[in-house]
Design a protein around this motif. Structure first.
Motif, mmCIF file in Angstrom:
data_model
loop_
_atom_site.group_PDB
_atom_site.id
_atom_site.type_symbol
_atom_site.label_atom_id
_atom_site.label_comp_id
_atom_site.label_asym_id
_atom_site.label_seq_id
_atom_site.Cartn_x
_atom_site.Cartn_y
_atom_site.Cartn_z
ATOM 1 N N SER A 304 0.669 -1.016 -0.061
ATOM 2 C CA SER A 304 -0.046 -0.282 -0.163
ATOM 3 C C SER A 304 1.186 0.943 0.439
ATOM 4 O O SER A 304 2.653 1.030 0.993
ATOM 5 C CB SER A 304 -1.149 0.203 1.285
ATOM 6 O OG SER A 304 -0.247 0.238 2.397
ATOM 7 N N GLY A 305 0.445 2.522 -0.655
ATOM 8 C CA GLY A 305 0.803 3.633 -0.470
ATOM 9 C C GLY A 305 1.420 4.078 -1.882
ATOM 10 O O GLY A 305 1.044 3.286 -2.706
ATOM 11 N N VAL A 333 4.821 5.068 -9.275
ATOM 12 C CA VAL A 333 3.718 3.520 -8.371
ATOM 13 C C VAL A 333 2.963 4.049 -7.751
ATOM 14 O O VAL A 333 3.313 4.904 -6.557
ATOM 15 C CB VAL A 333 4.963 2.609 -8.534
ATOM 16 C CG1 VAL A 333 6.055 2.857 -7.267
ATOM 17 C CG2 VAL A 333 3.990 0.784 -8.050
ATOM 18 N N LYS A 334 1.610 3.151 -7.818
ATOM 19 C CA LYS A 334 0.530 3.460 -6.822
ATOM 20 C C LYS A 334 0.628 1.606 -6.104
ATOM 21 O O LYS A 334 0.076 0.906 -7.444
ATOM 22 C CB LYS A 334 -0.399 3.827 -7.289
ATOM 23 C CG LYS A 334 -1.855 4.683 -5.686
ATOM 24 C CD LYS A 334 -1.692 4.738 -5.223
ATOM 25 C CE LYS A 334 -2.771 5.372 -4.435
ATOM 26 N NZ LYS A 334 -3.610 4.411 -3.521
ATOM 27 N N TYR A 335 0.737 1.922 -5.020
ATOM 28 C CA TYR A 335 -0.085 0.474 -4.417
ATOM 29 C C TYR A 335 -1.767 0.120 -3.861
ATOM 30 O O TYR A 335 -1.400 0.978 -3.158
ATOM 31 C CB TYR A 335 1.240 -0.273 -3.505
ATOM 32 C CG TYR A 335 2.543 -0.291 -3.904
ATOM 33 C CD1 TYR A 335 3.085 -1.349 -5.143
ATOM 34 C CD2 TYR A 335 2.714 0.449 -3.833
ATOM 35 C CE1 TYR A 335 3.420 -1.059 -5.333
ATOM 36 C CE2 TYR A 335 4.441 0.765 -4.610
ATOM 37 C CZ TYR A 335 4.690 -1.012 -4.820
ATOM 38 O OH TYR A 335 5.949 -0.370 -6.062
ATOM 39 N N THR A 344 -3.897 -4.739 -5.399
ATOM 40 C CA THR A 344 -2.761 -4.140 -6.838
ATOM 41 C C THR A 344 -2.299 -2.876 -6.661
ATOM 42 O O THR A 344 -1.399 -2.057 -6.003
ATOM 43 C CB THR A 344 -4.658 -3.825 -7.968
ATOM 44 O OG1 THR A 344 -4.593 -2.298 -7.280
ATOM 45 C CG2 THR A 344 -5.312 -5.041 -7.586
ATOM 46 N N SER A 345 -1.388 -2.789 -7.822
ATOM 47 C CA SER A 345 -0.849 -2.051 -8.456
ATOM 48 C C SER A 345 0.214 -1.590 -9.631
ATOM 49 O O SER A 345 -0.105 -2.839 -10.768
ATOM 50 C CB SER A 345 1.866 -2.422 -7.497
ATOM 51 O OG SER A 345 1.487 -3.147 -8.857
ATOM 52 N N THR A 392 -0.564 -5.325 -11.473
ATOM 53 C CA THR A 392 -0.833 -6.588 -11.256
ATOM 54 C C THR A 392 -1.421 -6.651 -9.813
ATOM 55 O O THR A 392 -2.147 -6.016 -9.656
ATOM 56 C CB THR A 392 0.994 -6.639 -10.653
ATOM 57 O OG1 THR A 392 2.169 -6.295 -11.150
ATOM 58 C CG2 THR A 392 1.383 -7.656 -9.824
ATOM 59 N N LEU A 393 -1.721 -7.917 -10.239
ATOM 60 C CA LEU A 393 -3.279 -8.032 -8.827
ATOM 61 C C LEU A 393 -2.479 -9.359 -8.160
ATOM 62 O O LEU A 393 -1.916 -10.586 -8.751
ATOM 63 C CB LEU A 393 -4.114 -8.980 -10.250
ATOM 64 C CG LEU A 393 -5.523 -9.573 -8.781
ATOM 65 C CD1 LEU A 393 -6.098 -7.896 -8.262
ATOM 66 C CD2 LEU A 393 -6.975 -9.510 -9.997
#
Length: 464
Positions: A304-305, A333-335, A344-345, A392-393
């Motif tokens: 996350s983040g 990049v977002k997590y 997800t990212s 990515t999942l």
């Protein structure tokens, strides 16, 4: 299978008693009495009456306090208390100095809270034998060179991750074998009283028996090798680091490099564009600037983040010719944590180098470091301009701990976490016509599924 830090992996399992456990586990709920007070009055505020730090035998207490989002005398709203504790745990853990970080608040009176920060320090000193590969990555060593141990670089490395207790790191390499390397690197992220500035310095000398001199039309590296060394490289560099707040960091760097290769590499039989010059040796300077933002739960394996970076580097003092280049690069990049173990990212990366007529050594795009399309790790795609996106999942499958057959306060168990995933990547790399390859100048996309295994020291073993 892609295995990062293989020499560290072997070292860990050869010397388990000296290693501490490290995985960032979720922040526990607030104590019952504090949660009850917030439930009765959501607008309640608490005053930080004191902070105690336990377990920091080597690390200076002010290094830990630097990462906390609160200090003595602060007032914290009840609705924000849990988030502040969680973010502070992440910040302390992301110093990479500790295997465990806990923050426990307790009432001093009806509105005053005392915080106890408990840490377990990592093993900081590593005089380790080294086992490195001369190839780009583990896959290439296995698939292209059949795990040839003659291509191994061996020697010793001394690393201290917390030399003075201020998170300063010292690296010394003494390597021999397929290549030789003698290097020294020291970084001190906190060098002033306010803990906002730092620096690093490095010097390195390398000799190689084999180097890649061009990229083939089918996107493989072509190598020249001989019984003697075909390249020698000397470099020295220094950086100034400026950290603003908790998540922003700026670096300003300068460096000098001397690069000398065998004369034959510049002939028409190999690559006259290797240095974009007819001289087999090059002296050049690098000046670079980077602005970076990192706000994630775990730097080693974020769930996350978000994080991002923009950078610019000027190589040489002219705009064109020789090894001169002006390079811009960046990523975002977002997590996302969707709950119930689903994550997800989405990552976006790009770089561009000017002018487009570059020396071969400045044309690297996909296939080096973490800049590649998953599924195309075995291919090199050069070019002065490129862009890449990854999605990515993930699903958390299981977490468990294996107790050791002997009693140890340092290593009571080995933790394992498993994440299944599906992914898709897309990218494009522009290349000038005379250097065009099968994978240049076309839209590329890949997809697949895999398994991530997270264990000691947040080591991530990926099967894709």
């Amino acid at each position: 299978m892609k295995c990062k830090n293989i020499h560290l992996f072997l070292f860990i399992f050869l010397f388990l008693p000296a290693i501490s456990v490290a995985q960032f586990f979720p922040t526990p709920p607030l104590p019952v009495e504090i949660g009850r007070a917030i439930g009765q009055d959501s607008s309640v505020t608490f005053r930080v009456s004191g902070i105690s730090i336990i377990g920091n035998k080597k690390t200076k207490a002010y290094i830990i306090r630097r990462e906390l989002l609160f200090k003595e005398g602060d007032t914290i709203g009840g609705r924000r208390l849990y988030d502040i504790i969680h973010q502070s745990r992440s910040l302390v853990y992301n110093t990479s100095l500790f295997t465990l970080v806990d923050i426990f608040p307790e009432f001093q009176d009806s509105t005053d809270l005392h915080f106890t920060v408990t840490v377990r320090e990592k093993w900081y000193v590593y005089p380790t034998p080294q086992f490195q590969l001369a190839d780009r990555n583990f896959n290439e060593w296995i698939n292209t060179h059949n795990a040839d141990f003659n291509r191994v670089i061996y020697g010793a490395k001394f690393t201290h991750y917390n030399l003075s207790g201020r998170r300063d790191k010292l690296d010394i390499y003494l390597l021999n074998g397929y290549a030789r390397n003698l290097s020294f690197n020291y970084s001190a992220p906190y060098s002033n009283r306010s803990l906002t500035e730092g620096f690093s310095a490095s010097v390195s000398y390398t000799q190689n028996r084999e180097i890649s001199y061009k990229t083939t039309p089918d996107n493989k590296l072509a190598f020249v090798k001989a019984g003697k060394f075909v390249r020698e490289n000397f470099s020295v560099a220094g950086t100034y680091i400026k950290r603003t707040g908790y998540y922003w960091r700026q670096t300003f760097g300068v460096g000098y490099t001397f690069n000398n290769v065998a004369d034959t590499i510049l002939t028409s039989s190999y690559n006259p564009n290797y240095f974009n010059s007819n001289k087999a040796y090059q002296n050049f300077a690098d000046i670079n600037y980077t602005l970076q933002y990192i706000n994630v739960d775990n730097n080693a394996y974020p769930l996350s983040g978000k994080a991002g970076k923009i950078g610019v580097r000027k190589r040489g003092f002219d705009f064109a010719g020789g090894v001169n280049a002006l390079t811009f690069d960046g990523f975002y990049v977002k997590y996302n944590d969707h709950g119930k173990g689903w994550f997800t990212s989405l990552a976006l990366m790009s770089q561009i180098a000017l002018p487009f007529k570059l020396a071969y050594i400045n044309q690297r795009a996909f296939g080096f470091g973490d800049y590649y399309l998953r599924g195309l790790e075995n291919y090199v795609i050069d070019g002065p301009a490129s862009a890449l996106t990854r999605f990515t999942l993930k699903k958390h499958l299981a977490t468990f701990k294996i107790p050791l057959p002997f009693k140890s306060n340092v290593l009571p168990y080995i933790p394992f976490s498993f994440y299944g995933k599906i992914y898709g990547d897309a990218g494009y790399a522009y290349q000038r016509k005379e250097f065009d390859t099968r994978l240049n100048n076309k839209f590329l996309y890949t997809g697949g599924f895999g398994l991530d295994v997270l264990t000691l020291y947040d080591l991530n073993f990926r099967i894709e």
